[in-house]
Design an enzyme around this catalytic site. Structure first.
Site, PDB file in Angstrom:
ATOM      1  N   SER A 237      14.026  58.923  80.404  1.00 40.19           N
ATOM      2  CA  SER A 237      15.028  59.000  79.352  1.00 40.19           C
ATOM      3  C   SER A 237      16.231  58.077  79.562  1.00 40.19           C
ATOM      4  O   SER A 237      16.920  57.753  78.613  1.00 40.19           O
ATOM      5  CB  SER A 237      15.491  60.447  79.170  1.00 40.19           C
TER       6      SER A 237
ATOM      7  N   HIS B 267      10.682  61.893  74.938  1.00 42.76           N
ATOM      8  CA  HIS B 267      11.066  60.642  74.272  1.00 42.76           C
ATOM      9  C   HIS B 267       9.859  59.832  73.788  1.00 42.76           C
ATOM     10  O   HIS B 267      10.021  58.705  73.310  1.00 42.76           O
ATOM     11  CB  HIS B 267      11.936  59.783  75.196  1.00 42.76           C
TER      12      HIS B 267
ATOM     13  N   LYS C  50      14.074  65.876  69.113  1.00 43.55           N
ATOM     14  CA  LYS C  50      14.398  64.450  69.063  1.00 43.55           C
ATOM     15  C   LYS C  50      13.773  63.826  67.809  1.00 43.55           C
ATOM     16  O   LYS C  50      14.258  64.046  66.716  1.00 43.55           O
ATOM     17  CB  LYS C  50      13.984  63.780  70.365  1.00 43.55           C
TER      18      LYS C  50
HETATM   19  C1  PLP Z   1      15.600  65.877  75.793  1.00 40.60           C
HETATM   20  C2  PLP Z   1      14.657  66.174  76.858  1.00 40.60           C
HETATM   21  C3  PLP Z   1      14.284  67.482  77.147  1.00 40.60           C
HETATM   22  C4  PLP Z   1      14.935  68.675  76.491  1.00 40.60           C
HETATM   23  O1  PLP Z   1      14.498  68.893  75.206  1.00 40.60           O
HETATM   24  P1  PLP Z   1      15.290  69.918  74.250  1.00 40.60           P
HETATM   25  O2  PLP Z   1      14.365  70.172  73.144  1.00 40.60           O
HETATM   26  O3  PLP Z   1      16.557  69.250  73.863  1.00 40.60           O
HETATM   27  O4  PLP Z   1      15.553  71.156  75.061  1.00 40.60           O
HETATM   28  C5  PLP Z   1      13.316  67.693  78.106  1.00 40.60           C
HETATM   29  N1  PLP Z   1      12.755  66.668  78.775  1.00 40.60           N
HETATM   30  C6  PLP Z   1      13.118  65.377  78.544  1.00 40.60           C
HETATM   31  C7  PLP Z   1      12.438  64.281  79.295  1.00 40.60           C
HETATM   32  C8  PLP Z   1      14.086  65.095  77.591  1.00 40.60           C
HETATM   33  O5  PLP Z   1      14.439  63.826  77.367  1.00 40.60           O
END
Ligand code: PLP
Length: 369
Positions: free
Chosen positions: A159, A187, A218
């Protein structure tokens, strides 16, 4: 914290001013999409807002079942179980399947939620391999002697740097050592693979990754998380996972909007194509201007600064000039590797991005020299 008083779009309103938004995870622009809004409103009229119960008691609405079926179809997995976040889904996946006598082998740059999930599992034997270093992974697996399970876990897209895990090699190595593979594709959902089906589809590894975790917060534009895999895997989460059993079900509008989001993705790859087009445009512009944009192979676009304070000042100066770009610094990345992280979206126009690049160049001259 900046207080936003507009929908999540190419621009965000803060106070009375509009800012070019280069930092949301709204990859495909679904967060404010009319189709998702309409689905949420219709569902609220039919079912109300809350679910007033955990899934296992009376919180499972037919919308939850529909969403899980739609996601399993989209991901081409046997089954899928929806939870209230990606963070929660990682907790559920690891805590449900890994106990203290098992072994976890984790990439050093894995997301905080994986690190927390491993802690929660109370597993005694855990290893961290050098980032995406397959020789190191192999060597660690070679040395493991256990009667328990071995889990190799990785982010799909990292990320902070935007590089993609070498999942085909990880699967191959894990097979050799009888280890399970889990990928957190937060992502990669909506970004990689055909129509945004994610990293497993991108590499054609259907059926070969034991646990696929995704987020609905996301690219999918709403909130929530899921675990995709075999029916047995998902049923085990439904019957054993503390993160499924002891927290409320996802709300009605969220669930309905997500069903609409999956439909949008199934129907066309136009948004995913536009996202990648915009990504190339942004990266080319920055590279031509001489910026170090790291080794990302995805829309995540780091602009390397190094010094923590400079990265913060750079971001503040951009904000003063009408551009929102998050500064990323320790502990999110190693000390001395501070940066801005730019996130292009399918809803940006070329003109938006051109304008952003121009302001970034101008502010960099002022702040970085
Ligand atoms: C954003 C993210 C999460 C968390 O996801 P949410 O739905 O916001 O709880 C978990 N793992 C990774 C790699 C992320 O980038």
């Amino acid at each position: 914290m900046k207080i936003i008083s507009s929908p999540q779009g190419a621009y965000l309103k803060v106070g009375k001013k509009r800012y070019l938004n280069l930092c949301s995870n709204n990859y495909l622009g679904l967060a404010s999409d009319p189709k998702l809004q309409k689905a949420a409103i219709l569902a609220i009229k039919k079912y109300g807002v809350g679910t007033a119960s955990v899934r296992s008691l009376v919180g499972t609405n037919d919308l939850h079942v529909k969403l899980e079926k739609a996601l399993a179809g989209f991901k081409k997995s046997e089954d899928c179980v929806v939870l209230t976040g990606g963070y929660i889904a990682n907790m559920a996946a690891i805590q449900t399947f890994i106990g203290k006598d098992d072994v976890v082998v984790s990439d050093e740059l894995n997301h905080a939620s994986i690190i927390d999930a491993v802690k929660l599992s109370q597993v005694q034997t855990k290893f961290v391999y050098k980032h995406s270093n397959m020789a190191d992974l192999k060597q660690i697996l070679e040395g493991i002697k256990t009667a328990g399970k071995i889990l190799v876990v990785t982010d799909g897209v990292f990320s902070m740097d935007g590089d993609v895990a070498n999942l085909p090699e990880i699967v191959k190595i894990a097979k050799k050592y009888n280890a399970l593979v889990m990928v957190d594709d937060a992502h990669g959902e909506g970004v990689l693979g055909k129509n945004g089906r994610g990293i497993v589809d991108h590499f054609g590894l259907h059926g070969q990754v034991d646990i696929e975790v995704g987020t609905l917060s996301k690219a999918f534009g709403v909130m929530g998380g899921f675990i995709a895999g075999s029916k047995e895997l998902c049923d085990t989460v439904r019957s054993k996972s503390r993160q499924f059993l002891f927290t409320n079900a996802l709300s009605i509008p969220d669930t309905a909007a997500l069903i609409a989001a999956v439909k949008v993705l199934q129907a066309s790859d136009a948004r995913v194509k536009k996202l990648w087009e915009n990504t190339r445009f942004l990266k080319n512009g920055l590279q031509k201007a001489g910026f170090d944009i790291g080794n990302s192979t995805t829309p995540i676009t780091p602009v390397m600064v190094g010094d923590e304070e400079l990265a913060v000042r750079f971001s503040e100066d951009l904000f003063k000039n009408g551009v929102m770009a998050s500064p990323i610094k320790f502990p999110m990345v190693a000390k001395g590797k501070a940066r801005l992280r730019l996130m292009p979206s399918a809803i940006h126009t070329k003109r938006d991005l051109e304008k952003g690049i121009k302001i970034i160049i101008r502010c960099a001259k002022g702040v970085l020299g």
